[in-house]
Design a protein around this motif. Structure first.
Motif, PDB file in Angstrom:
ATOM      1  N   ASP A 159       0.496  -0.976   0.265  1.00 41.61           N
ATOM      2  CA  ASP A 159      -0.096   0.288  -0.071  1.00 41.61           C
ATOM      3  C   ASP A 159       0.835   0.723   0.286  1.00 41.61           C
ATOM      4  O   ASP A 159       1.867   1.294   0.832  1.00 41.61           O
ATOM      5  N   ALA A 160       0.864   2.214  -0.962  1.00 43.58           N
ATOM      6  CA  ALA A 160       1.572   3.005  -1.258  1.00 43.58           C
ATOM      7  C   ALA A 160       1.370   4.057  -0.136  1.00 43.58           C
ATOM      8  O   ALA A 160       2.380   5.163  -0.350  1.00 43.58           O
ATOM      9  N   LYS A 161       0.130   4.357   1.186  1.00 45.46           N
ATOM     10  CA  LYS A 161      -0.556   5.575   1.421  1.00 45.46           C
ATOM     11  C   LYS A 161       0.545   5.350   2.769  1.00 45.46           C
ATOM     12  O   LYS A 161       1.572   6.840   3.027  1.00 45.46           O
ATOM     13  N   GLY A 162       1.538   4.185   3.122  1.00 48.11           N
ATOM     14  CA  GLY A 162       2.365   4.732   4.035  1.00 48.11           C
ATOM     15  C   GLY A 162       3.566   5.532   3.595  1.00 48.11           C
ATOM     16  O   GLY A 162       4.467   6.361   4.363  1.00 48.11           O
ATOM     17  N   ILE A 163       4.533   4.624   2.436  1.00 54.09           N
ATOM     18  CA  ILE A 163       5.352   5.613   2.064  1.00 54.09           C
ATOM     19  C   ILE A 163       4.817   6.906   1.589  1.00 54.09           C
ATOM     20  O   ILE A 163       5.591   8.012   1.472  1.00 54.09           O
ATOM     21  N   ILE A 164       3.911   7.482   1.178  1.00 52.39           N
ATOM     22  CA  ILE A 164       3.340   8.930   0.664  1.00 52.39           C
ATOM     23  C   ILE A 164       3.426   9.506   2.075  1.00 52.39           C
ATOM     24  O   ILE A 164       3.765  10.558   1.802  1.00 52.39           O
ATOM     25  N   SER A 165       2.231   9.643   2.971  1.00 57.64           N
ATOM     26  CA  SER A 165       2.466   9.940   4.100  1.00 57.64           C
ATOM     27  C   SER A 165       4.023   9.981   5.170  1.00 57.64           C
ATOM     28  O   SER A 165       3.787  10.761   5.369  1.00 57.64           O
ATOM     29  N   HIS A 166       5.483   9.225   4.700  1.00 58.76           N
ATOM     30  CA  HIS A 166       6.146   9.557   5.464  1.00 58.76           C
ATOM     31  C   HIS A 166       6.938  10.498   4.489  1.00 58.76           C
ATOM     32  O   HIS A 166       7.763  11.218   4.903  1.00 58.76           O
ATOM     33  N   ILE A 167       6.869  10.096   3.326  1.00 62.68           N
ATOM     34  CA  ILE A 167       7.164  11.466   2.452  1.00 62.68           C
ATOM     35  C   ILE A 167       6.871  12.751   2.685  1.00 62.68           C
ATOM     36  O   ILE A 167       7.528  14.232   2.975  1.00 62.68           O
ATOM     37  N   THR A 169       6.092  13.611   5.589  1.00 60.12           N
ATOM     38  CA  THR A 169       5.969  14.428   7.028  1.00 60.12           C
ATOM     39  C   THR A 169       7.414  14.720   6.212  1.00 60.12           C
ATOM     40  O   THR A 169       7.960  15.623   6.638  1.00 60.12           O
ATOM     41  N   LEU A 170       8.446  14.172   5.687  1.00 63.79           N
ATOM     42  CA  LEU A 170       9.067  15.287   6.076  1.00 63.79           C
ATOM     43  C   LEU A 170       9.903  16.580   4.937  1.00 63.79           C
ATOM     44  O   LEU A 170      10.519  17.079   5.025  1.00 63.79           O
ATOM     45  N   VAL A 171       8.682  15.739   3.915  1.00 63.88           N
ATOM     46  CA  VAL A 171       9.257  17.486   3.115  1.00 63.88           C
ATOM     47  C   VAL A 171       8.316  18.557   3.863  1.00 63.88           C
ATOM     48  O   VAL A 171       8.742  19.952   4.348  1.00 63.88           O
ATOM     49  N   ALA A 172       7.617  18.184   5.190  1.00 62.19           N
ATOM     50  CA  ALA A 172       7.172  19.480   5.914  1.00 62.19           C
ATOM     51  C   ALA A 172       8.244  19.798   6.858  1.00 62.19           C
ATOM     52  O   ALA A 172       7.674  21.403   6.929  1.00 62.19           O
ATOM     53  N   GLU A 173       8.427  19.067   7.275  1.00 54.93           N
ATOM     54  CA  GLU A 173       9.289  19.392   8.153  1.00 54.93           C
ATOM     55  C   GLU A 173      11.059  19.537   7.647  1.00 54.93           C
ATOM     56  O   GLU A 173      11.178  20.231   7.902  1.00 54.93           O
ATOM     57  N   LYS A 174      10.877  19.356   6.236  1.00 60.14           N
ATOM     58  CA  LYS A 174      12.678  21.052   5.682  1.00 60.14           C
ATOM     59  C   LYS A 174      12.370  22.163   5.762  1.00 60.14           C
ATOM     60  O   LYS A 174      11.368  22.326   5.491  1.00 60.14           O
ATOM     61  N   PRO A 175      13.390  22.647   6.553  1.00 57.33           N
ATOM     62  CA  PRO A 175      13.068  23.862   6.561  1.00 57.33           C
ATOM     63  C   PRO A 175      13.054  24.585   5.101  1.00 57.33           C
ATOM     64  O   PRO A 175      13.796  24.049   3.930  1.00 57.33           O
TER      65      PRO A 175
END
Length: 180
Positions: A159-167, A169-175
């Motif tokens: 299920d691609a939802k998990g990896i999409i959610s992780h990405i 999160t990473l993008v949101a955390e990127k300054p």
């Protein structure tokens, strides 16, 4: 009972695989495994299939009764893959995952001349997980003689939802670049 083996190199040039397939030893190994037909999609490579099919012909019944067909390209390989009982393919990710999605046994042969040998890494990893069988052009005959597709596990796509959610999160955390 097994029927058709489909060999594909996709849009690539992979003469080493086509040369390895175009042998009496491969034809005999396939017949001993119960296969009755071999369809070879040779792509743009220079090697002309001439051992299993007379040069200039597209179809031939080999002396061991194996029906052999060869062609360069088709508008789509989907029908050939769907009709195959075994797929022998270069180890490109698209071809591998299409075969797995169709639930077809796959013998993947990495093209070692490609940069960074990513095909070998993918094929070895999926073979280790028992989703596919991996071989090299120089081990193809041996692999076919000892072929055991019953040992393969069915592949279930994730299920691609998990990896999409992780990405996300990473993008949101990127300054942002403005904050720097």
């Amino acid at each position: 009972m097994p029927g058709t083996v489909f060999v594909t190199v996709g849009t690539t040039k992979f003469d080493a695989l086509i040369q390895a397939v175009d042998t009496i030893e491969v034809a005999d190994a396939l017949v001993k495994q119960g296969y009755t037909a071999l369809v070879i999609q040779k792509g743009a490579g220079r090697h002309q299939v001439q051992t299993l099919v007379p040069l200039g012909k597209q179809h031939h019944q080999h002396s061991n009764e194996l029906q052999v067909q060869v062609f360069e390209f088709a508008p789509s390989l989907a029908e050939y893959m769907q009709q195959a009982d075994l797929i022998i393919s270069h180890a490109g990710s698209g071809s591998i995952f299409e075969a797995l999605r169709l639930g077809k046994p796959l013998l993947a042969v990495p093209n070692a001349i490609l940069m960074d040998n990513h095909q070998a890494e993918l094929a070895e990893h999926l073979a280790h997980l028992k989703y596919i069988i991996a071989a090299r052009p120089d081990t193809l005959v041996h692999t076919l003689k000892h072929l055991s597709i019953d040992s393969l596990k069915p592949y279930e796509s994730g299920d691609a939802k998990g990896i999409i959610s992780h990405i996300d999160t990473l993008v949101a955390e990127k300054p942002s670049s403005k904050a720097m």
